[in-house]
Design an enzyme around this catalytic site. Structure first.
Site, PDB file in Angstrom:
ATOM      1  N   TYR A 145      -2.651  -1.420  10.068  1.00 34.95           N
ATOM      2  CA  TYR A 145      -1.913  -1.429   8.905  1.00 34.95           C
ATOM      3  C   TYR A 145      -1.328  -0.806   8.290  1.00 34.95           C
ATOM      4  O   TYR A 145      -0.516  -1.497   7.582  1.00 34.95           O
ATOM      5  CB  TYR A 145      -3.621  -0.588   7.953  1.00 34.95           C
ATOM      6  CG  TYR A 145      -3.792  -0.210   6.680  1.00 34.95           C
ATOM      7  CD1 TYR A 145      -4.020  -1.860   6.079  1.00 34.95           C
ATOM      8  CD2 TYR A 145      -3.639   0.222   6.335  1.00 34.95           C
ATOM      9  CE1 TYR A 145      -4.213  -1.832   4.787  1.00 34.95           C
ATOM     10  CE2 TYR A 145      -3.137   0.133   4.692  1.00 34.95           C
ATOM     11  CZ  TYR A 145      -3.629  -0.906   3.534  1.00 34.95           C
ATOM     12  OH  TYR A 145      -3.339  -1.173   2.516  1.00 34.95           O
ATOM     13  N   SER A 151       0.813  -1.043   0.023  1.00 32.98           N
ATOM     14  CA  SER A 151      -0.091   0.239   0.135  1.00 32.98           C
ATOM     15  C   SER A 151       1.227   1.345   0.186  1.00 32.98           C
ATOM     16  O   SER A 151       1.809   1.348   0.174  1.00 32.98           O
ATOM     17  CB  SER A 151      -1.182  -0.112   1.126  1.00 32.98           C
ATOM     18  OG  SER A 151      -1.342   1.516   1.672  1.00 32.98           O
TER      19      SER A 151
END
Length: 272
Positions: free
Chosen positions: A154, A141
């Protein structure tokens, strides 16, 4: 690497980016095993592929964070499709906003977002080195290069996913193993929208941060970019070009970048 006539495994392939990558692989002549925690979702993608490219796809329900289930997925692909040439470690999960995540949540985030990659590489890379060819594609990401407003689990695990992909390339890149690392910002998936319904201002801000930072792409657009990068054997895949600009700004003046991120977070929280 040309993917025609190759065998690929795509984890988290039941929807979103993974499903789109699986479909693009088949369109380019690859055979693909679609693995997902939700077997019905995996089957739906495989059926859709096989309607257009008969016999090109298999579906397998599996928790790809578990070593034995990874082994089962690889063995089925090799038995029914042939030796695995490409592994797309695409499955991922978010996490609780702020410091609310408990130890179990941290463990699960590391298992899915990082250890799943490590465990798959442990099973595949030795064979690829022996054959002289293989390809490992990590879905990380932009949060793994920058950070994420909202979920610590995350952000931290996506940083770790990028680091493992870098290490894999450095260690095995001259031994036939190619590695790519996908770092998108906003992609229209369930994961991107998860913060909106969290009931936590940081969770809402997390989704707003991604949406407001740049264009929100469709999974099929990202899949096209990924397959092009695989064809060119490019390590860092950035569907959003602005991520590179932000990454350079971060590295050139870390303190300034952190101050800017705090201001950005405050502005998002005002409207959360």
């Amino acid at each position: 690497m040309k993917v025609a006539r190759k065998v690929a495994i795509v984890t988290g392939g039941g929807n979103g980016i993974g499903g789109a990558i699986a479909e693009r692989l088949a369109e380019q002549g690859a055979r693909v095993l679609v693995a997902d925690l939700d077997p019905k979702a995996a089957t739906a993608v495989a059926d859709r592929i096989n309607e257009r490219h008969s016999g090109s796809a298999l579906a397998e329900g599996a928790d790809i964070a578990d070593s034995e289930q990874i082994r089962r997925v690889i063995e089925r692909a090799e038995t029914e499709l042939g030796p695995v040439d490409l592994y797309f470690a695409n499955a991922g999960i978010g996490g609780a906003p702020g410091l609310d995540a408990d130890d179990a949540s941290w463990d699960r985030a590391f298992d899915v977002n990082v250890r799943a990659h490590i465990r798959a590489a442990q099973q595949l890379v030795p064979g690829w080195v022996e054959r002289g060819e293989g390809y490992f594609v990590t879905t990380a990401s932009a949060a793994g290069l920058l950070t994420q407003i909202g979920s610590a689990t995350y952000s931290v695990t996506k940083h770790a996913a990028v680091a493992f992909a870098e290490w894999l390339s450095v260690t095995y890149g001259d031994r036939g193993v190619r590695v790519s690392c996908l770092c998108p910002m906003g992609v229209e998936t369930k994961l991107m929208r998860s913060g909106e319904g969290s009931g936590d201002p940081l969770g809402v801000a997390a989704t707003r941060a991604v949406i407001s930072a740049g264009d929100v792409l469709q999974p099929a657009e990202v899949a096209d970019i990924v397959l092009d990068a695989v064809d060119r054997e490019k390590f860092l895949i950035l569907p959003h070009e602005s991520v590179l600009t932000m990454y350079r700004q971060k590295s050139s003046d870390y303190d300034r970048w952190l101050r800017g991120m705090r201001r950005y977070q405050s502005s998002l929280l005002e409207h959360a």
